[in-house]
Design an enzyme around this catalytic site. Structure first.
Site, mmCIF file in Angstrom:
data_model
loop_
_atom_site.group_PDB
_atom_site.id
_atom_site.type_symbol
_atom_site.label_atom_id
_atom_site.label_comp_id
_atom_site.label_asym_id
_atom_site.label_seq_id
_atom_site.Cartn_x
_atom_site.Cartn_y
_atom_site.Cartn_z
ATOM 1 N N GLU A 363 55.960 10.036 1.120
ATOM 2 C CA GLU A 363 57.314 9.680 0.655
ATOM 3 C C GLU A 363 58.280 10.873 0.767
ATOM 4 O O GLU A 363 59.131 11.105 -0.088
ATOM 5 C CB GLU A 363 57.258 9.052 -0.742
ATOM 6 C CG GLU A 363 56.421 7.771 -0.677
ATOM 7 C CD GLU A 363 56.644 6.767 -1.755
ATOM 8 O OE1 GLU A 363 57.744 6.735 -2.307
ATOM 9 O OE2 GLU A 363 55.706 5.998 -2.013
HETATM 10 N N1 CAA Z 1 70.897 7.569 0.208
HETATM 11 C C1 CAA Z 1 71.834 6.936 0.977
HETATM 12 N N2 CAA Z 1 72.141 7.340 2.213
HETATM 13 C C2 CAA Z 1 71.492 8.410 2.717
HETATM 14 C C3 CAA Z 1 70.506 9.109 1.981
HETATM 15 C C4 CAA Z 1 70.227 8.643 0.670
HETATM 16 N N3 CAA Z 1 69.320 9.245 -0.101
HETATM 17 N N4 CAA Z 1 70.040 10.112 2.724
HETATM 18 C C5 CAA Z 1 70.691 10.072 3.893
HETATM 19 N N5 CAA Z 1 71.561 9.037 3.880
HETATM 20 C C6 CAA Z 1 72.515 8.665 4.935
HETATM 21 C C7 CAA Z 1 73.480 9.819 5.160
HETATM 22 O O1 CAA Z 1 74.566 9.765 4.272
HETATM 23 C C8 CAA Z 1 73.890 9.625 6.582
HETATM 24 O O2 CAA Z 1 74.897 8.634 6.642
HETATM 25 P P1 CAA Z 1 76.265 8.909 7.467
HETATM 26 O O3 CAA Z 1 75.808 8.989 8.895
HETATM 27 O O4 CAA Z 1 77.095 7.729 7.149
HETATM 28 O O5 CAA Z 1 76.791 10.208 6.944
HETATM 29 C C9 CAA Z 1 72.651 9.023 7.228
HETATM 30 O O6 CAA Z 1 71.842 8.486 6.171
HETATM 31 C C10 CAA Z 1 71.851 10.055 7.984
HETATM 32 O O7 CAA Z 1 71.509 11.081 7.096
HETATM 33 P P2 CAA Z 1 70.986 12.491 7.590
HETATM 34 O O8 CAA Z 1 71.906 13.021 8.656
HETATM 35 O O9 CAA Z 1 70.725 13.339 6.404
HETATM 36 O O10 CAA Z 1 69.615 12.036 8.307
HETATM 37 P P3 CAA Z 1 68.499 12.901 9.017
HETATM 38 O O11 CAA Z 1 68.075 12.166 10.224
HETATM 39 O O12 CAA Z 1 68.937 14.325 9.149
HETATM 40 O O13 CAA Z 1 67.248 12.793 7.993
HETATM 41 C C11 CAA Z 1 65.862 13.331 6.113
HETATM 42 C C12 CAA Z 1 67.271 13.286 6.735
HETATM 43 C C13 CAA Z 1 66.100 13.733 4.668
HETATM 44 C C14 CAA Z 1 64.934 14.335 6.781
HETATM 45 C C15 CAA Z 1 65.233 11.911 6.196
HETATM 46 O O14 CAA Z 1 64.941 11.525 7.504
HETATM 47 C C16 CAA Z 1 63.969 11.788 5.371
HETATM 48 O O15 CAA Z 1 64.010 11.583 4.148
HETATM 49 N N6 CAA Z 1 62.789 11.920 6.038
HETATM 50 C C17 CAA Z 1 61.524 11.702 5.367
HETATM 51 C C18 CAA Z 1 61.089 10.286 5.530
HETATM 52 C C19 CAA Z 1 60.109 9.891 4.481
HETATM 53 O O16 CAA Z 1 60.258 10.163 3.295
HETATM 54 N N7 CAA Z 1 59.074 9.166 4.908
HETATM 55 C C20 CAA Z 1 58.109 8.656 3.998
HETATM 56 C C21 CAA Z 1 57.534 7.420 4.576
HETATM 57 S S1 CAA Z 1 57.007 6.253 3.417
HETATM 58 C C22 CAA Z 1 55.527 6.753 2.827
HETATM 59 O O17 CAA Z 1 55.165 7.893 2.787
HETATM 60 C C23 CAA Z 1 54.807 5.571 2.295
HETATM 61 C C24 CAA Z 1 53.441 5.751 1.813
HETATM 62 O O18 CAA Z 1 52.511 5.365 2.437
HETATM 63 C C25 CAA Z 1 53.242 6.269 0.464
#
Ligand code: CAA
Length: 379
Positions: A363
């Site tokens: 996550e």
């Molecule tokens: N809430 C709402 N919108 C959001 C947000 C949030 N928390 N975070 C980002 N956004 C929006 C941004 O505002 C942006 O929108 P605009 O283009 O309109 O400005 C858009 O999303 C893109 O944001 P970023 O430029 O920050 O995106 P990024 O590509 O640089 O990625 C990141 C950022 C934080 C690395 C993200 O990709 C991330 O969280 N990665 C990790 C993914 C993850 O947690 N995976 C877990 C998988 S599920 C799992 O693990 C399940 C299991 O089995 C337990």
């Protein structure tokens, strides 16, 4: 300001603790060793009302808040972190986006069955080449009439193959970046949806993570969640909540290991006295307890923010990073208190240590949490 749980929250703690100690404890060792996923556990949790704690009674939920849910997650994970993650993914990652973004029809069709545990939920975002870089997925959804045709592969899918409902993220328009991803509710049994490799893991071995394969899966347009192009936002917001759940899981893991260490330290005699009387051990236990209490209030604060519609991206990231780091430290310390016995399968502390590791990874790795926290400071 009151540092006190409500009576309802204490009731949930008691319900989840009793269930964990009576139903999960007797089989937890065997299920870990033999990688047994037991669906009956979730059926029973459903009957107790645990599978829909934060959702409205109208959809068969308990109508409680996310602090109550976090407490249940903590208590289940205190005994059985594998069940903890299946429960967490079901409630946070699958049910939450349906509750938040679903139409009335979607909520009555899907949420109402998820909250009772009749159906189990999963969340498909991660792909072989899109882990932390979640936007880089190759799964596509092409609209044809009143359907979308989905193609792609998801991995590490918790509850995958067991869940009746998957939230699947797919690009509807790659050229639009974050605005080109959409979310779909996909039912198990839909032609073209199949499940591949089941992961063999270091920890949480009684939970399942499977590959999800989508080959020309026809999904009714009515199963688009939110609007086309809202998928990435939905995924990120869902994960903000999921991180509160993982933080609660990590807190429970630390507590479970710590309690075993305290008990053992009072029983194990060396140099003519219980090892708890040795300052080296007593001080270690003091630090373990201190870390757990510090984590607890970060976890409950993030859950409080979530319950009260206060932006919780940062508080969830802080809780998840801190609680998972201390879970790793506390479980490692618990093994140390047990000495050589702690390294054996005879005692549960090695299992807690193996289970703790993933909380620093899934996550959103803890480095992702640092990205979220530093982003908020330096914006
Ligand atoms: N809430 C709402 N919108 C959001 C947000 C949030 N928390 N975070 C980002 N956004 C929006 C941004 O505002 C942006 O929108 P605009 O283009 O309109 O400005 C858009 O999303 C893109 O944001 P970023 O430029 O920050 O995106 P990024 O590509 O640089 O990625 C990141 C950022 C934080 C690395 C993200 O990709 C991330 O969280 N990665 C990790 C993914 C993850 O947690 N995976 C877990 C998988 S599920 C799992 O693990 C399940 C299991 O089995 C337990």
């Amino acid at each position: 300001m009151e540092f006190k749980l409500t009576e309802e929250m204490e009731d949930i703690r008691k319900l989840a603790r009793d269930f964990a100690e009576k139903k999960l404890l007797p089989t937890v060792k065997d299920r870990d060793e033999n990688e047994i996923f037991d669906r009956e556990i979730f059926n029973q949790m459903g009957k107790l009302g645990l599978m829909g704690i934060p959702y409205a009674e109208k959809y068969n939920g308990c109508g409680l808040d996310f602090i109550s849910f976090a407490i249940a997650c903590e208590e289940i994970s205190r005994v059985d972190p594998s069940t903890g993650i299946g429960f967490e993914v079901h409630t946070s990652l699958c049910s939450w986006p349906i509750n938040q973004y679903g139409t009335e029809d979607q909520k009555s069709k899907y949420l109402s069955k998820l909250t009772t545990g009749e159906w189990l939920g999963a969340f498909g975002l991660t792909e072989p080449n899109a882990g932390t870089d979640a936007l880089n997925g190759a799964t596509t959804a092409v609209k044809q009439g009143d359907e979308y045709i989905l193609n792609g592969t998801k991995i590490f899918n918790t509850n995958g193959g067991e869940a009746e409902v998957e939230i699947i993220f797919a690009a509807t328009d790659k050229t639009k970046g974050a605005k080109g991803m959409s979310a779909f509710i996909v039912e198990k049994g839909t032609p073209g949806l199949s499940f591949g490799k089941k992961e063999v893991k270091m920890g949480i071995r009684a939970s399942v993570q499977r590959e999800v394969i989508l080959q020309d899966v026809h999904v009714p347009a009515a199963n688009l969640l939110g609007k086309e192009g809202e998928g990435f936002k939905i995924a990120m917001q869902t994960l903000d909540g999921g991180r509160v759940g993982v933080a609660a899981q990590a807190l429970g893991i630390a507590e479970g290991a710590y309690e075993h260490a305290v008990k053992y330290s009072k029983e194990r005699v060396q140099f003519g006295k219980p090892i708890s009387k040795q300052q080296a051990v007593a001080f270690r236990l003091a630090d373990m307890k201190l870390k757990i209490e510090a984590a607890r209030w970060l976890v409950y604060k993030a859950a409080y923010d979530m319950s009260n519609n206060i932006s919780h991206s940062v508080s969830a990231a802080m809780a998840k990073k801190f609680a998972s780091d201390i879970a790793m430290e506390v479980t490692t310390d618990a093994v140390q208190v047990f000495g050589g016995y702690g390294f054996t399968r005879e005692y549960p502390v090695e299992r807690y240590m193996r289970d703790a590791k993933i909380t620093q990874i899934y996550e959103g790795t803890n480095e992702v949490q640092q990205m979220v926290i530093s982003g908020s400071i330096l914006r």
